[in-house]
Design a protein around this motif. Sequence first.
Motif, PDB file in Angstrom:
ATOM      1  N   GLU A 414      25.696  66.724  92.861  1.00  0.00           N
ATOM      2  CA  GLU A 414      25.859  67.553  94.057  1.00  0.00           C
ATOM      3  C   GLU A 414      25.018  67.077  95.237  1.00  0.00           C
ATOM      4  O   GLU A 414      25.324  67.398  96.383  1.00  0.00           O
ATOM      5  CB  GLU A 414      25.464  69.003  93.741  1.00  0.00           C
ATOM      6  N   ASN A 415      23.973  66.324  94.940  1.00  0.00           N
ATOM      7  CA  ASN A 415      22.994  65.960  95.966  1.00  0.00           C
ATOM      8  C   ASN A 415      22.769  64.447  95.972  1.00  0.00           C
ATOM      9  O   ASN A 415      21.978  63.920  95.187  1.00  0.00           O
ATOM     10  CB  ASN A 415      21.673  66.692  95.676  1.00  0.00           C
ATOM     11  N   PRO A 416      23.431  63.708  96.851  1.00  0.00           N
ATOM     12  CA  PRO A 416      23.292  62.245  96.880  1.00  0.00           C
ATOM     13  C   PRO A 416      21.874  61.762  97.151  1.00  0.00           C
ATOM     14  O   PRO A 416      21.552  60.608  96.873  1.00  0.00           O
ATOM     15  CB  PRO A 416      24.229  61.826  98.017  1.00  0.00           C
ATOM     16  N   TYR A 417      21.019  62.617  97.702  1.00  0.00           N
ATOM     17  CA  TYR A 417      19.625  62.242  97.918  1.00  0.00           C
ATOM     18  C   TYR A 417      18.832  62.153  96.613  1.00  0.00           C
ATOM     19  O   TYR A 417      17.860  61.413  96.503  1.00  0.00           O
ATOM     20  CB  TYR A 417      18.917  63.297  98.791  1.00  0.00           C
ATOM     21  N   LEU A 418      19.207  62.970  95.634  1.00  0.00           N
ATOM     22  CA  LEU A 418      18.356  63.208  94.470  1.00  0.00           C
ATOM     23  C   LEU A 418      18.277  61.995  93.538  1.00  0.00           C
ATOM     24  O   LEU A 418      19.290  61.491  93.055  1.00  0.00           O
ATOM     25  CB  LEU A 418      18.860  64.427  93.693  1.00  0.00           C
ATOM     26  N   GLN A 419      17.032  61.558  93.271  1.00  0.00           N
ATOM     27  CA  GLN A 419      16.774  60.480  92.326  1.00  0.00           C
ATOM     28  C   GLN A 419      15.742  60.956  91.309  1.00  0.00           C
ATOM     29  O   GLN A 419      15.025  61.927  91.532  1.00  0.00           O
ATOM     30  CB  GLN A 419      16.291  59.226  93.051  1.00  0.00           C
ATOM     31  N   VAL A 420      15.675  60.244  90.168  1.00  0.00           N
ATOM     32  CA  VAL A 420      14.805  60.667  89.068  1.00  0.00           C
ATOM     33  C   VAL A 420      13.963  59.486  88.596  1.00  0.00           C
ATOM     34  O   VAL A 420      14.482  58.386  88.375  1.00  0.00           O
ATOM     35  CB  VAL A 420      15.624  61.222  87.881  1.00  0.00           C
ATOM     36  N   LEU A 421      12.662  59.738  88.451  1.00  0.00           N
ATOM     37  CA  LEU A 421      11.733  58.749  87.907  1.00  0.00           C
ATOM     38  C   LEU A 421      11.221  59.233  86.556  1.00  0.00           C
ATOM     39  O   LEU A 421      10.712  60.358  86.451  1.00  0.00           O
ATOM     40  CB  LEU A 421      10.554  58.545  88.861  1.00  0.00           C
ATOM     41  N   TYR A 422      11.368  58.410  85.518  1.00  0.00           N
ATOM     42  CA  TYR A 422      10.839  58.706  84.186  1.00  0.00           C
ATOM     43  C   TYR A 422       9.602  57.846  83.956  1.00  0.00           C
ATOM     44  O   TYR A 422       9.621  56.635  84.201  1.00  0.00           O
ATOM     45  CB  TYR A 422      11.869  58.368  83.107  1.00  0.00           C
TER      46      TYR A 422
END
Length: 496
Positions: A414-422
Amino acid sequence: MPRLFFCISLLCILSIHAQDRKIPVDTIITTTHQVTIKGKKVNYSTNTGTLPVWDEDGNTIATLFHTYYYRTDVENNTNRPLIISFNGGPGSASVWMHIAYTGPKVLNIDDEGYPIQPYGVKDNPNSILDIADIVYVNPVNTGYSRMVANKEGKYPDKEKFFGINADIKYLADWITTFVTRNNRWRSPKYIIGESYGGTRVAGLSLALQEREWMYLNGVIMVSPADYKVLRADSPVSSALNLPYYTAAAWHQKALGTELQQKDLLEILPEVEKYTINILIPAIAKGGFISEAEKKEVAKQMAVYSGLSEASILEHNLDVPTSFFWKELLRDKGYTVGRLDSRYLGIDKMAAGTRPDYNAELTSWLHSFTPAINYYLQEELKFKTDVPYQMFGDVHPWNLENDNTRENLRKAMAENPYLQVLYQAGYYDGACTYFNTKYSMWQLDPSGKMKDRLHFKGYRSGHMMYLRSEDLKAANNHVREFILSTSGEGKAAKYTK
């Protein structure tokens, strides 16, 4: 008689005082400070205190203790990122990352993370406060956070707080209150969670978007717990432990000469490949695996784990982590830590299938407990007789309807900005690094968002930042992640 009267009066006074030993529901103490980060001075203020949680009718049902750090030497914080930080448990206070990782202060510990005296904190030259403001949040019954009784003295139902979805619901509402009070709606926002906090922030990512209309730029998962894997009785959950066994055995110099003389990062890709291609299918066959294949797999597992082939066969290739912690150095008289297998413990007797205690956790509590109590009361000036709960009673915790992994996927879609760091430590035996990788791989089966998923590994355990070298590296990775995802005028849209 006068003496009796004095004693009765004293008891009454003490009784009244004891009844007043409760945390204020809505209060803030502000202090000012300076720290040098990456060679540059940073002026900041700290708001330490409580903020209410309300029910649907606007009644106060709890108060959350939090610590908010914000720079005061910037003219405008509109574009300055805000990080909302949680620890895990569930039932853990927001203490570990607060005074050992991203904040402006870190523990007095040695370079490998072991406690030293005098207890306390010192400046953190690696903090991310130079590029982002941070709030550390303590969920109900952790730290100084508590439920609040109504006018009749009745406390709210525990089910409003203690469960995967209840936790997400009230925390999303609380975050909205915090952001509004501190005028941070325009700031790029990030949530970071460690261990169970990974489950928490995965769920919050969608709850904030769909319930609070608050869109995030990033989610940071530190040694995350994914219960879709961790508590699944499956060949996958069992097999995923092998690369961790290799890492821990390599650190303890318990592997054979051929592997031991290689660097850890040379070995792990080989073991990961074996785990996916050979071990998972072998365990999946259960009792119908051929004896020849079973022995061949056990032989190779022994090479990669430092355990004996016989002990692996006795477990039918499904070796519990608790047995590994007990068995790896049994012949040397030591156990290895659960959350960080660099740590050694001593059991009452060599016999048994699991260690008597968690060597790493006792070491951490040794240094964290006095430090957080001293720091909050003496340096941040938050005075109270209420005990700071490192681990609070949040049981029974409702684990039903855990859709948090899917919630994070949907939030990203839903949010093209959203990224995830593991982020994960190779020596973490509770939330293993390969479990984290697997969870990341499973997040988006389409593969269309894999360029927005990032993994970083470290030569330490669950709290990788306790090791000085990794404290610097992990903060730099968070800093780079924030700077690369904070928008900077880019439109949030998909392009063909």
